[in-house]
Design an enzyme around this catalytic site. Structure first.
Site, short mmCIF file in Angstrom:
data_model
loop_
_atom_site.label_atom_id
_atom_site.label_comp_id
_atom_site.label_asym_id
_atom_site.label_seq_id
_atom_site.Cartn_x
_atom_site.Cartn_y
_atom_site.Cartn_z
N HIS A 147 69.65 19.20 -28.79
CA HIS A 147 68.79 19.66 -27.69
C HIS A 147 67.93 20.84 -28.16
CE1 HIS A 147 72.16 18.14 -24.86
NE2 HIS A 147 71.12 17.38 -24.59
N ARG B 297 66.83 9.10 -29.30
CA ARG B 297 67.64 8.97 -30.51
C ARG B 297 67.80 7.51 -30.92
NH1 ARG B 297 72.31 12.04 -27.56
NH2 ARG B 297 71.18 10.86 -25.98
N SER C 169 76.11 15.05 -26.41
CA SER C 169 77.11 15.90 -25.77
C SER C 169 78.44 15.17 -25.66
CB SER C 169 76.64 16.30 -24.37
OG SER C 169 75.40 16.96 -24.44
N LYS D 25 76.89 11.33 -14.16
CA LYS D 25 77.88 11.56 -15.22
C LYS D 25 78.98 12.49 -14.71
CE LYS D 25 74.63 11.19 -19.10
NZ LYS D 25 73.93 11.92 -20.15
P1 ADP Z 1 70.77 13.20 -19.42
O1 ADP Z 1 72.09 13.06 -18.74
O2 ADP Z 1 69.65 13.50 -18.47
O3 ADP Z 1 70.46 12.12 -20.40
P2 ADP Z 1 71.37 14.91 -21.71
O4 ADP Z 1 71.77 16.36 -21.68
O5 ADP Z 1 72.37 13.94 -22.24
O6 ADP Z 1 70.92 14.59 -20.24
O7 ADP Z 1 70.06 14.76 -22.57
C1 ADP Z 1 68.84 15.38 -22.20
C2 ADP Z 1 67.73 14.83 -23.06
O8 ADP Z 1 67.91 15.25 -24.40
C3 ADP Z 1 67.67 13.30 -23.11
O9 ADP Z 1 66.32 12.89 -23.13
C4 ADP Z 1 68.35 12.97 -24.42
O10 ADP Z 1 67.90 11.73 -24.94
C5 ADP Z 1 67.88 14.14 -25.26
N1 ADP Z 1 68.75 14.40 -26.40
C6 ADP Z 1 70.08 14.66 -26.39
N2 ADP Z 1 70.56 14.82 -27.66
C7 ADP Z 1 69.49 14.66 -28.48
C8 ADP Z 1 69.31 14.68 -29.92
N3 ADP Z 1 70.34 14.88 -30.74
N4 ADP Z 1 68.07 14.46 -30.40
C9 ADP Z 1 67.04 14.23 -29.55
N5 ADP Z 1 67.13 14.18 -28.21
C10 ADP Z 1 68.34 14.39 -27.68
#
Ligand code: ADP
Length: 165
Positions: free
Chosen positions: A20, A93, A131, A44
């Site tokens: 992130h 990703r 995460s 989630k």
């Molecule tokens: P959500 O539940 O809204 O998907 P997340 O916290 O899992 O929230 O992710 C927020 C955003 O960050 C999403 O668009 C996700 O694809 C992106 N993201 C998470 N990890 C990575 C990473 N390692 N590289 C690029 N984007 C990421």
């Protein structure tokens, strides 16, 4: 390149990872401001409360300029309208991410045609960081040192310890 003003980077951030942070850093080169919007209503099942998720982001981004950390309830498009911002940033990703994100972006476009979702591709080393994977590793007592900022590492450890007693 002329910078656009602000972008909203929404997510669950349960917890924030180095992946992130990589997206946030790169977005700051394009936008004047990145608003990290932590979703309070999420399908989630989160390990951390909204307050904890916000605290971890604050601790991890200490010293960062032009970053705002906020929370939102309900529809992202209503939040964007309230903030007067019409650009959303999401990270990509995998192909699975693409399918989910495409659906979300199209639904959001329907709800607010003025609003654009833009995507930033993960960078190689971060591509497998999520995460949920990091929580799983931490739960099984694996090393997550280079996957999350150090304040997050401490909070995850504390969380799992408190669950064990
Ligand atoms: P959500 O539940 O809204 O998907 P997340 O916290 O899992 O929230 O992710 C927020 C955003 O960050 C999403 O668009 C996700 O694809 C992106 N993201 C998470 N990890 C990575 C990473 N390692 N590289 C690029 N984007 C990421």
């Amino acid at each position: 390149m002329k910078k656009k003003f602000a972008v909203i980077y929404p997510g669950t951030f349960d917890p924030i990872t180095i992946g992130h942070i990589n997206i946030i850093k790169r977005a700051l080169r394009i936008f004047n401001k990145v608003i990290i919007a932590v979703a309070e209503d999420t399908s989630k099942k989160t390990l951390f409360t909204t307050k904890e998720r916000v605290l971890m982001i604050k601790e991890s981004l200490k010293g960062y300029k032009n970053v705002e950390i906020d929370t939102f309830k309900g529809l992202l498009m209503d939040y964007a309208k309230k903030k007067g911002i019409n650009t959303i940033l999401r990270g990509l990703r995998t192909v699975q991410d693409f399918e989910y994100e495409l659906q979300m972006a199209l639904a959001n476009k329907k709800l607010n045609p003025e609003c654009e979702t833009i995507f930033m591709m993960t960078e190689g080393a971060y591509s497998y960081f999520s995460s949920s994977l990091i929580k799983e590793i931490a739960h099984l007592k694996g090393n997550i040192k280079n996957m999350v900022p150090s304040p997050v590492e401490k909070m995850i450890k504390r969380k799992f310890q408190s669950k064990e007693v």
